[in-house]
Design a protein around this motif. Sequence first.
Motif, mmCIF file in Angstrom:
data_model
loop_
_atom_site.group_PDB
_atom_site.id
_atom_site.type_symbol
_atom_site.label_atom_id
_atom_site.label_comp_id
_atom_site.label_asym_id
_atom_site.label_seq_id
_atom_site.Cartn_x
_atom_site.Cartn_y
_atom_site.Cartn_z
ATOM 1 N N ALA A 268 62.602 -42.369 -16.056
ATOM 2 C CA ALA A 268 62.781 -43.729 -15.530
ATOM 3 C C ALA A 268 61.446 -44.463 -15.421
ATOM 4 O O ALA A 268 61.354 -45.668 -15.712
ATOM 5 N N MET A 269 60.383 -43.745 -15.015
ATOM 6 C CA MET A 269 59.070 -44.386 -14.890
ATOM 7 C C MET A 269 58.485 -44.745 -16.249
ATOM 8 O O MET A 269 57.849 -45.792 -16.412
ATOM 9 N N VAL A 270 58.701 -43.880 -17.244
ATOM 10 C CA VAL A 270 58.242 -44.185 -18.598
ATOM 11 C C VAL A 270 58.937 -45.438 -19.122
ATOM 12 O O VAL A 270 58.293 -46.346 -19.668
ATOM 13 N N ALA A 271 60.269 -45.499 -18.939
ATOM 14 C CA ALA A 271 61.034 -46.664 -19.412
ATOM 15 C C ALA A 271 60.556 -47.944 -18.722
ATOM 16 O O ALA A 271 60.375 -48.993 -19.368
ATOM 17 N N ALA A 272 60.317 -47.881 -17.405
ATOM 18 C CA ALA A 272 59.882 -49.053 -16.647
ATOM 19 C C ALA A 272 58.477 -49.494 -17.078
ATOM 20 O O ALA A 272 58.204 -50.691 -17.220
ATOM 21 N N GLN A 273 57.586 -48.508 -17.303
ATOM 22 C CA GLN A 273 56.212 -48.847 -17.678
ATOM 23 C C GLN A 273 56.149 -49.433 -19.084
ATOM 24 O O GLN A 273 55.398 -50.381 -19.336
ATOM 25 N N GLU A 274 56.944 -48.878 -19.992
ATOM 26 C CA GLU A 274 56.971 -49.416 -21.359
ATOM 27 C C GLU A 274 57.522 -50.830 -21.365
ATOM 28 O O GLU A 274 57.053 -51.700 -22.118
ATOM 29 N N LYS A 275 58.505 -51.091 -20.516
ATOM 30 C CA LYS A 275 59.081 -52.432 -20.424
ATOM 31 C C LYS A 275 58.055 -53.414 -19.841
ATOM 32 O O LYS A 275 57.951 -54.559 -20.285
ATOM 33 N N ALA A 276 57.277 -52.947 -18.834
ATOM 34 C CA ALA A 276 56.274 -53.813 -18.210
ATOM 35 C C ALA A 276 55.131 -54.138 -19.165
ATOM 36 O O ALA A 276 54.534 -55.222 -19.092
ATOM 37 N N GLY A 277 54.816 -53.181 -20.045
ATOM 38 C CA GLY A 277 53.768 -53.424 -21.034
ATOM 39 C C GLY A 277 52.359 -53.421 -20.477
ATOM 40 O O GLY A 277 51.433 -53.960 -21.093
ATOM 41 N N THR A 278 52.169 -52.838 -19.288
ATOM 42 C CA THR A 278 50.840 -52.777 -18.677
ATOM 43 C C THR A 278 50.422 -51.318 -18.504
ATOM 44 O O THR A 278 51.246 -50.410 -18.597
ATOM 45 N N ASP A 279 49.130 -51.103 -18.215
ATOM 46 C CA ASP A 279 48.641 -49.754 -17.956
ATOM 47 C C ASP A 279 48.899 -49.395 -16.497
ATOM 48 O O ASP A 279 48.646 -50.206 -15.597
#
Length: 511
Positions: A268-279
């Motif tokens: 879930a965190m990977v999906a959210a971070q990829e969607k956010a597009g930030t580091d």
Amino acid sequence: MTNENAAVYFVDRHIEEGRADKPAFREADGEHRTLTYGDLHEQAGRWAGALHKHGVRREERVAMIVRDQIEFPVVFWGSLKAGAIPVPLNTLLSASVYEAILNDSRASILVVSEQLWETVKPAVDGNRYLRTVVVIGDAPEGTESYTDFVAGAEIEETCEASADELAFWLYSSGSTGTPKGVRHVHGSLKATCDTFGAQVLGIREDDTVFSVAKMFFAYGLGNAMSFPMSVGATTVLMGGRPTPDGVSALLADEKPTVFCAVPTLYAAMVAAQEKAGTDPVHSVRICTSAGEALPREIGERWQRLWKAEIVDGVGSTEMLHIFLSNRPGDIVYGTSGKAVPGYEVRLVDEHDEDVAEGDVGELLVRGPSSAEGYWNRRFKSMDTFQGHWTRTGDKYERTPEGRFVYCGRTDDMFKVSGIWVSPFEVEQALIDHPCVLEAAVVAREDEKDLVKPAAYIVLKEGVEAPTPEAIKDFVKEKIGMWKYPRWIEVVDELPKTATGKIQRFKLRDAH
């Protein structure tokens, strides 16, 4: 006689070694309180005194339905100091399950967090064994507040105990049915620290640890309590429900260096971070994963984004913590690595003969942290604990490099056209699809009464659902013609235990 009570090593020792003023636990939510090693020593001693003041005798059970807050370590270690048996329970169960466990354990004291009381109350009504219910917070009628319970109690020294004496119970998470009371001895806590904690995780005194897995869970108990306390490190506690956004904020604000989570949250965190597009903002140097096997794709994507390895391993309530694991600097995602130093593992067939390399067998383990047995489950104990060896109920295969690859629970494996199919292998192929967030695969009979794979999938947020045929073709190309799921159902969520394990038996029973 040397006092081998676990509280001597994990609590008392730190005062002698000069850590009285060092924070042992701090809360990231709630009242944001801090508990130093000195505070813990004093308050655990006072809890031991309060138990004796209330007539609690040695080996009586103290049930704990307590959130991850600073009272948890106080009650746990204070009970050990008194010679009582703490029994931490899952904080997300229903009243009927609490009722069954409280009756099964015959606990005489129950400690419960105020926020959980409304759920717990029906389980307490009519209980024949409980003498006192202690509520952390405002105490409703018929209960006693935590503050009043300990008021006026003397601070007691740690009672003498041997390493082989019963220390605490944990109830299994129930991924395959009714929870069972698993009984552990004092020596097992230090054994997990000397093996996985020291030789794989490499935990240090200057670490700050955050575990998404709660402390009632064997994995969380090691991550958040015994491992950091073995070296005098600090643990960050989060009482509330972990969400991807909430955990990301905690990693940025509290700056833990060791992060322990489960595959569901990593995904879930990977999906959210990829969607956010930030580091991501964090100070994490090493991560751990357990509870379920970590899909290869999730591990690789996490390491790309967070620049921190996930040490994926296998443990169980029966073995207390991880006994098979990848190592920092030697990680192959999609495998469970090799035996942790201090443990031995075997793969056996239905006749308990060792299987050949590349064949699937049940994983057996032996090591210093094995439970003494189940409470009131004599035949189940004999099935699981066989001499020095413990049956895990997990199916694995061993690669030529000596790494172990998870295939599924013994109950979850099935044959298609006479060939064993690993639900986990099919699930990994499904998760590789760019639209799929989570997947669970079970056996189902077709119109000819032949067993075939059936898949339940959760889609990523905002994606257009692919056709079932497109997903089937994707899996065929990945892992072979006979393994692809014949049925694909899109669901909002998969049934799981509170510890993140998928309850495949519920999916089988639902059809």
